[in-house]
Design a protein around this motif. Structure first.
Motif, PDB file in Angstrom:
ATOM      1  N   TRP A  39       7.501  19.975  30.628  1.00  0.00           N
ATOM      2  CA  TRP A  39       7.197  19.749  29.209  1.00  0.00           C
ATOM      3  C   TRP A  39       6.755  21.062  28.563  1.00  0.00           C
ATOM      4  N   LYS A  40       5.860  21.791  29.246  1.00  0.00           N
ATOM      5  CA  LYS A  40       5.355  23.047  28.693  1.00  0.00           C
ATOM      6  C   LYS A  40       6.485  24.076  28.627  1.00  0.00           C
ATOM      7  N   ALA A  41       7.317  24.142  29.656  1.00  0.00           N
ATOM      8  CA  ALA A  41       8.435  25.093  29.658  1.00  0.00           C
ATOM      9  C   ALA A  41       9.382  24.790  28.498  1.00  0.00           C
ATOM     10  N   ALA A  42       9.616  23.513  28.233  1.00  0.00           N
ATOM     11  CA  ALA A  42      10.510  23.124  27.142  1.00  0.00           C
ATOM     12  C   ALA A  42       9.911  23.522  25.788  1.00  0.00           C
ATOM     13  N   LEU A  43       8.611  23.293  25.612  1.00  0.00           N
ATOM     14  CA  LEU A  43       7.974  23.637  24.326  1.00  0.00           C
ATOM     15  C   LEU A  43       7.930  25.156  24.145  1.00  0.00           C
ATOM     16  N   ASP A  44       7.663  25.885  25.220  1.00  0.00           N
ATOM     17  CA  ASP A  44       7.676  27.357  25.135  1.00  0.00           C
ATOM     18  C   ASP A  44       9.084  27.843  24.786  1.00  0.00           C
ATOM     19  N   PHE A  45      10.092  27.213  25.376  1.00  0.00           N
ATOM     20  CA  PHE A  45      11.480  27.562  25.071  1.00  0.00           C
ATOM     21  C   PHE A  45      11.764  27.344  23.580  1.00  0.00           C
ATOM     22  N   LEU A  46      11.320  26.210  23.045  1.00  0.00           N
ATOM     23  CA  LEU A  46      11.581  25.916  21.628  1.00  0.00           C
ATOM     24  C   LEU A  46      10.890  26.921  20.708  1.00  0.00           C
ATOM     25  N   VAL A  47       9.711  27.406  21.115  1.00  0.00           N
ATOM     26  CA  VAL A  47       9.044  28.454  20.326  1.00  0.00           C
ATOM     27  C   VAL A  47       9.939  29.687  20.248  1.00  0.00           C
ATOM     28  N   THR A  48      10.504  30.081  21.393  1.00  0.00           N
ATOM     29  CA  THR A  48      11.345  31.290  21.385  1.00  0.00           C
ATOM     30  C   THR A  48      12.613  31.070  20.556  1.00  0.00           C
ATOM     31  N   VAL A  49      13.139  29.852  20.551  1.00  0.00           N
ATOM     32  CA  VAL A  49      14.321  29.554  19.729  1.00  0.00           C
ATOM     33  C   VAL A  49      13.976  29.734  18.244  1.00  0.00           C
ATOM     34  N   GLY A  50      12.791  29.299  17.867  1.00  0.00           N
ATOM     35  CA  GLY A  50      12.361  29.478  16.475  1.00  0.00           C
ATOM     36  C   GLY A  50      12.103  30.937  16.150  1.00  0.00           C
ATOM     37  N   GLN A  51      11.524  31.653  17.107  1.00  0.00           N
ATOM     38  CA  GLN A  51      11.075  33.009  16.788  1.00  0.00           C
ATOM     39  C   GLN A  51      12.220  34.017  16.711  1.00  0.00           C
ATOM     40  N   ILE A  52      13.315  33.766  17.407  1.00  0.00           N
ATOM     41  CA  ILE A  52      14.448  34.694  17.318  1.00  0.00           C
ATOM     42  C   ILE A  52      15.286  34.390  16.074  1.00  0.00           C
ATOM     43  N   SER A  53      15.046  33.251  15.458  1.00  0.00           N
ATOM     44  CA  SER A  53      15.835  32.866  14.277  1.00  0.00           C
ATOM     45  C   SER A  53      15.445  33.702  13.064  1.00  0.00           C
ATOM     46  N   SER A  54      16.416  33.926  12.196  1.00  0.00           N
ATOM     47  CA  SER A  54      16.187  34.706  10.977  1.00  0.00           C
ATOM     48  C   SER A  54      17.164  34.200   9.928  1.00  0.00           C
ATOM     49  N   ASP A  55      17.155  34.833   8.762  1.00  0.00           N
ATOM     50  CA  ASP A  55      18.105  34.433   7.722  1.00  0.00           C
ATOM     51  C   ASP A  55      19.544  34.530   8.217  1.00  0.00           C
ATOM     52  N   ASP A  56      19.785  35.463   9.132  1.00  0.00           N
ATOM     53  CA  ASP A  56      21.148  35.687   9.610  1.00  0.00           C
ATOM     54  C   ASP A  56      21.429  35.128  10.996  1.00  0.00           C
ATOM     55  N   ARG A  57      20.455  34.488  11.589  1.00  0.00           N
ATOM     56  CA  ARG A  57      20.676  33.935  12.930  1.00  0.00           C
ATOM     57  C   ARG A  57      19.888  32.646  13.066  1.00  0.00           C
ATOM     58  N   HIS A  58      20.592  31.527  13.156  1.00  0.00           N
ATOM     59  CA  HIS A  58      19.911  30.231  13.258  1.00  0.00           C
ATOM     60  C   HIS A  58      20.089  29.750  14.692  1.00  0.00           C
ATOM     61  N   GLU A  59      19.144  30.134  15.552  1.00  0.00           N
ATOM     62  CA  GLU A  59      19.277  29.827  16.981  1.00  0.00           C
ATOM     63  C   GLU A  59      19.205  28.322  17.249  1.00  0.00           C
ATOM     64  N   PHE A  60      18.552  27.563  16.364  1.00  0.00           N
ATOM     65  CA  PHE A  60      18.548  26.105  16.575  1.00  0.00           C
ATOM     66  C   PHE A  60      19.922  25.491  16.312  1.00  0.00           C
ATOM     67  N   ILE A  61      20.680  26.068  15.365  1.00  0.00           N
ATOM     68  CA  ILE A  61      22.060  25.600  15.183  1.00  0.00           C
ATOM     69  C   ILE A  61      22.867  25.921  16.434  1.00  0.00           C
ATOM     70  N   LEU A  62      22.655  27.117  16.960  1.00  0.00           N
ATOM     71  CA  LEU A  62      23.354  27.519  18.183  1.00  0.00           C
ATOM     72  C   LEU A  62      23.019  26.553  19.330  1.00  0.00           C
ATOM     73  N   LEU A  63      21.747  26.208  19.432  1.00  0.00           N
ATOM     74  CA  LEU A  63      21.313  25.263  20.476  1.00  0.00           C
ATOM     75  C   LEU A  63      21.986  23.905  20.277  1.00  0.00           C
ATOM     76  N   SER A  64      21.998  23.455  19.030  1.00  0.00           N
ATOM     77  CA  SER A  64      22.664  22.191  18.701  1.00  0.00           C
ATOM     78  C   SER A  64      24.153  22.274  19.030  1.00  0.00           C
ATOM     79  N   ASP A  65      24.750  23.433  18.767  1.00  0.00           N
ATOM     80  CA  ASP A  65      26.179  23.638  19.060  1.00  0.00           C
ATOM     81  C   ASP A  65      26.485  23.469  20.548  1.00  0.00           C
TER      82      ASP A  65
END
Lengths: 331, 331
Positions: free
Chosen positions: B60-86
């Motif tokens: 559970w903790k590893a998954a939540l830490d992973f999601l933090v990194t997905v949010g933090q690498i995201s920017s106006d030009d890179r939506h890592e959550f869309i990539l994850l969804s893809d």
């Protein structure tokens, strides 16, 4: 990478009905049986959620944008995804699954997002809060095993807010740990300290989780409580908290942490205690005897609970435990 | 907030068996029937996932830490959550649900994380790529309705990578849009432009999604393709792409976007075309007639699909559509 070396099923012409099975197939190249099982269930639930709600592109995009903001507000001192997990009841659920408690044990509660590894190790009798506005509170505890034998040398993390309901790490300018400490139980299983009477407080609701609570018409409050975490090799890691009665939020904790067995009413320090612990007579008092259970006992309980739950959830499916966690048994 | 004014069910002593129902009850204070339904299904699936996997605290903790990194690498030009969804097949699924296509329509494909609103509006005949290493390619298209009548004034977004497989926005130093444009169909439904032959490329795998693909032993490649997005009031928004045959990744696209009907083989510009469009004879050629369907037709199809799916998924449960999206019918 040479695609001819990659052993994947052919995937083309994906649609509502075949995407789930094919995503699971592609993920099943993974070597870890456990990871494979986790992703099989994850993809199944994620896709079923979309199918059962007929999730719209707009809702999907809003959800992904929301998750970005949850990640971006997170920092070393604020784990907004833990907060999100807390308000969705997931944190409580995972703790209940992973740390089942036999009736003899102290029950667990949610960790919350404000535990910090920066707390100082202090001896029993220390003052853990420097807040002059806090109402002083003597806390007298013991740690024992289910037979009543004291457990010596347990590492205990303790943390609480200041009198305004904020943890040290919530202050941008905080320079040293406050309202938190680490201590060790003595040969009689005792530890004690001077703290302040816990107060109710809202979980951080200036970020995305706060917005979500508002959307759901939920309040962000937690009843007054003090966190405890117990660690010693051979004993099941116990994360818990004591909740103070009375409190208006005892039955509507925003993160579902309250258990009847963890509620304490404030006592009052007697003349004798005042002398023994060097505090004024009449000071607020919390006293508590915690009970830890052994790793072995918890593991046996966890294993038998897991197998029973799997048999119940997936009748007829062969399941085995791998490192005490279920995976399909394909042998 | 005065807790007596908050109408919540009493919640205390939560455990594996009662947490889901109680979380749903607390969330049901929300006024929107749709949001209430979304969170009922979300909490159910989230909790069932934890129960069915006996999710450990560590996982559970590893998954939540992973999601933090997905949010933090995201920017106006890179939506890592869309990539994850893809890569989890969710993006394809949501598009299939929300934009059902009658057989007469061009099929949809995944949007991907690299669409940008910064593309320039250009007239037909423009060069959309400035990459001198790219192999020139003439692209000749029309947009028609299912009866074959041209649709004028459709806004078309087009985007592709450069010859190295990178979108403009992936370059830190990019200062203007490249490999992308917006154009409009003329009175005969035509639009055309000079581009470069698309190349296969790996989706960004230097971040958390890349780590996940590695864990799952999946490759990050997409077959060569060019993105198209069509918008005009009264017509169903179409997000699609053309995939170029042959390509080693046509049957293992990392984001599940390939459809047979969207695969095109490269042609070669004839002498006549060369003269008409001002390019050299023998230049690579992509030609395609796209078909849009009306909003009304898509909405009727979406509604009937939704009701049929709900009846199938929840036999006997009363469901209604609210703004074309399902919610339980409590009347």
């Amino acid at each position: 990478m040479d695609p001819t070396e990659v052993n994947v099923p052919d995937v083309k012409d994906m649609n509502i009905d075949n995407i789930t099975q094919n995503t699971i197939l592609i993920n099943s190249q993974c070597e870890s049986e456990r990871v494979k099982y986790l992703f099989e269930r994850l993809v199944t639930h994620l896709h079923d959620f979309a199918r059962e709600t007929r999730l719209s592109t707009q809702e999907w995009k809003a959800a992904l944008d929301f998750l970005v903001t949850v990640g971006q507000i997170s920092s070393d001192d604020r784990h907004e995804f833990i907060l999100l997990s807390d308000i969705l009841g997931l944190s409580l659920l995972v703790d209940a699954i992973d740390h089942p408690k036999p009736p003899s044990s102290t029950e667990g509660s949610v960790l919350g997002p404000f535990h910090s590894h920066k707390a100082e190790v202090v001896p029993s009798g220390s003052d853990i809060s420097s807040d002059p506005k806090g109402r002083p509170c003597l806390v007298l505890c013991t740690i024992k095993d289910p037979s009543g034998a004291p457990i010596e040398g347990v590492k205990i993390d303790i943390w609480e807010t200041d009198s305004s309901g904020h943890y040290d790490v919530q202050y941008a300018e905080h320079d040293r740990p406050d309202g938190r400490c680490v201590m060790t139980s003595d040969e009689e299983g005792r530890f004690w300290f001077n703290a302040i009477v816990p107060v109710s407080y809202p979980i951080p609701h200036d970020g995305p989780v706060g917005k979500l609570l508002k959307l759901l018409k939920r309040h962000p409050w937690r009843p007054a409580h003090m966190h405890f975490m117990f660690e010693k090799e051979g004993w099941d890691h116990l994360i818990t908290a004591l909740y103070i009665h009375p409190d208006p939020y005892l039955t509507s904790d925003a993160v579902f942490g309250v258990k009847d067995s963890l509620i304490e009413s404030l006592g009052s320090v007697s003349a004798e205690q005042a002398k023994a612990y060097g505090v004024r007579e009449g000071t607020a008092l919390i006293s508590r005897d915690f009970v830890l259970v052994s790793d072995d006992e918890t593991q046996r309980l966890r294993d038998s609970n897991a197998l029973a739950a799997m048999a119940d959830l997936f009748p007829g499916k062969k399941i085995k435990l791998l490192d005490h966690l279920p995976v399909p048994d394909l042998d």
